[in-house]
Enzyme design. Sequence first.
Site, PDB file in Angstrom:
ATOM      1  N   ASP A 229       0.852  -1.224   0.096  1.00  9.53           N
ATOM      2  CA  ASP A 229      -0.095  -0.037  -0.105  1.00  9.53           C
ATOM      3  C   ASP A 229       0.895   1.047   0.059  1.00  9.53           C
ATOM      4  O   ASP A 229       2.314   1.163   0.119  1.00  9.53           O
ATOM      5  CB  ASP A 229      -1.014  -0.018   1.230  1.00  9.53           C
TER       6      ASP A 229
ATOM      7  N   HIS B 100      -2.732   3.215  -4.779  1.00 10.86           N
ATOM      8  CA  HIS B 100      -2.105   2.947  -3.460  1.00 10.86           C
ATOM      9  C   HIS B 100      -0.709   2.360  -3.596  1.00 10.86           C
ATOM     10  O   HIS B 100      -0.434   1.120  -3.160  1.00 10.86           O
ATOM     11  CB  HIS B 100      -2.716   1.658  -2.845  1.00 10.86           C
TER      12      HIS B 100
ATOM     13  N   GLU C 191      -9.769   2.752  -5.300  1.00 18.19           N
ATOM     14  CA  GLU C 191      -9.473   4.095  -5.028  1.00 18.19           C
ATOM     15  C   GLU C 191      -8.121   4.514  -5.632  1.00 18.19           C
ATOM     16  O   GLU C 191      -7.027   4.934  -5.284  1.00 18.19           O
ATOM     17  CB  GLU C 191      -9.213   4.193  -3.406  1.00 18.19           C
TER      18      GLU C 191
HETATM   19  C1  ACM Z   1     -11.013  -0.450   0.423  1.00 15.94           C
HETATM   20  O1  ACM Z   1     -11.401  -0.420   1.817  1.00 15.94           O
HETATM   21  N1  ACM Z   1     -10.207   0.574  -0.115  1.00 15.94           N
HETATM   22  C2  ACM Z   1     -11.136  -1.624  -0.460  1.00 15.94           C
END
Ligand code: ACM
Length: 749
Positions: free
Chosen positions: A188, A261, A324
């Site tokens: 991440d 991420h 995201e």
């Molecule tokens: C997430 O909670 N961004 C998958």
Amino acid sequence: MPLKLSNFKLNIVFFFFISLMPIVGQTIKKGDLGIIPLPNKIVFGDQNAEIELLKIYIGETEKSSFYTHLFSGIPKIKVVDRKEANVFYAFKPSLGNENYILNIEKDDIRIEAGSNVGLQYALISLVQMVQHHGFPLPIVTIEDSPKFRYRGMHLDVARHFFSTSDVKKYLDYMAYYKYNNFHWHLTDDQGWRIEIKKYPKLQEVGAYRKETLIGHYGDQPHKFDGIKYGGFYTQEEVKEIFDYATARNINVIPEIEMPGHALAALSAYPELGCEEKVYEAATKWGVFEDVFCPNEKTFTFLEDVIDEVITLFPSKYIHIGGDECPKDAWKKSEFCQKLIRKNKLKDEHELQSYFITRMEKYVNSKGKQIIGWDEILEGGLAPNATVMSWRGIEGGLEAARQNHDVIMTPGSHCYFDHYQSEGSDEPIAIGGYTSVEKVYHWEPIPTELEESKRKYIIGGQANVWTEYIHKFKDVEYMAFARGIAMSEALWSKEKKYADFVPRYEIHNDYWKNKGVNIANHVYELKPKISAGEGKGVSVRFDIPNGSNIVYTTDKDQKPVATKEKIKITTSDTYSFAALKGEKMGQPKSIIFDLHKATNARLTLESNPSPKYPGNGPSSIVNGVIGSDKKYGGSEWLGFSGTDCNGVIDFGQVTEINSIDLRFFKVEGQWIYLPKKVEIFTSEDGVNYMSKYATTTINSDTKICKMSIDLKGIKSQFLKFNFTNFGMIPEGAQGAGHKAWLFVDEVVVR
Ligand code: ACM
């Protein structure tokens, strides 16, 4: 002044002494046998077995290091040679892989299992019976099979890192509750945690961040601890975890996040970003604009990473994230814009789909399948992808309707980083409120999904994101209680919360006795406070298993016990507690500060979101202020993209001196202050006059307080309009989504 707990306890003792109230005892229901998740069919004989010691023979091919672990410390279970055994098993593949039949007879125990997996589940059920029901065991036949074939728990080791021994504890816990998929979130923005030999800088640079945010993201200004943080698993350690999980019949799904991420990877290999600059692993939480650039260097890198990952995880699925991913960097990049034109893509969303589809092809070419978060639906779903529906159920519905497998993991029920208690001393969590009870009642298949598509919902998963979970003790606290409830939601075809609670309590005590930091809020009182039912407010409680409620007030310390709703007509501090048997649950103090709107009739133009309904609209006039820390409780109402407009009818002309308001603000979680606050009055409820309006609404803190002086206006009707902020602007977290508006008490004096 809040009531002192010690006084309260003394009073409770006194209360019992003088009242000789019958005490509601806790009994284990015989039918439960102490097994969680509850088996699907239990048929009792009419006697107990005469077995006093379980003597189990495990054949060479079935031998598993897990069994040594499972039986250890249980004096009533012995592993023996075949000729001494009184627990026998046979395989019957026609039963189905995970299924088993467990027969406890007078002198011996016979198991039929579909496979080694079914055998493991039968033995876990037997162990739980020994531990949580005890001897004598009843003569009984258990026929068991899971409701869903995918039963997952996830662990984010990127935000905070957990040692291999911690991960093993997690896997042991999962095995005990028959989970069969461990989703290991390995990369991440804040850290890259898996050794990739071809890219050593991932370990040297990407595995570390220079410091970490202190406190909650919503606490402004942000403060940092100044301490370098990080770590990674060597490939040897990864193999060790994989083997440990495999011995427990738990499949491991590694997640390598892309295209978003990705900051930790970019900090090690900046050429994988769209801009020529220095990238740093993130030191706080959220979503970051810097993402992988869809250039050939990136694809080569990710394919190389996948090559190493699949040698470490010889299982079917690789999770490629997909969630995201802001499009800002791609919009600004000349290279990306050219790529869009060259491939005749419509926009950056189709570029994301291009990215995922290309990676899917690569993963498929290695004989593997991808899983992605539900954003992978945007711009077109990659052909063979399995979707994890997290932003609600919509992604899951859409993917199932396109005949794709779906794992449901909606934030509303499956995010164990949310608060689980309304208590004021809970450790900081990301937000929200998801209790054991809520998790228990979760049904992974949405009712609106057509029958023919239901088979695509292959199961569900709990997600444990660790922004606010620093140590493994915190993982235990946040995940273990709710994980017990979730196991039953994913396994048991029939379930009943009131029957679950006593079993749950026994399991909870079991973990506590082992030194595990498991939470227990099952007997936490969740008052439902409603106004608009005549003078004052009513308080009701849902307490499992027939407990009483006992309460005192500051002004009158004599305890009252009741099962009825409690009517409160004067401002005071009340302390409530549940009594279960002789044990008193955690007392809960509530300050009731009744005001003019409390006795009035409130009508809202539109209801809050079903995700954050408080205890109904009257929560904002019930004389009780919401939490300063969290918005997910019973007092705050949340509106997604909509306004909170309402009318208060006092029933007669009333003097209005002031209105006090509270709004929640955590923009990082899409919660914005209203764009406009307006107040109107009316004598007839038809014609309204504006009395106050402002668009200057600011706050440096999470709670925005406003005090409006109405100088003793006389009016029967009061109207308020709190206008939602609207769409979240570009560059902010959640850009393009509707903002949330959270409203607390509207105090009228
Ligand atoms: C997430 O909670 N961004 C998958």
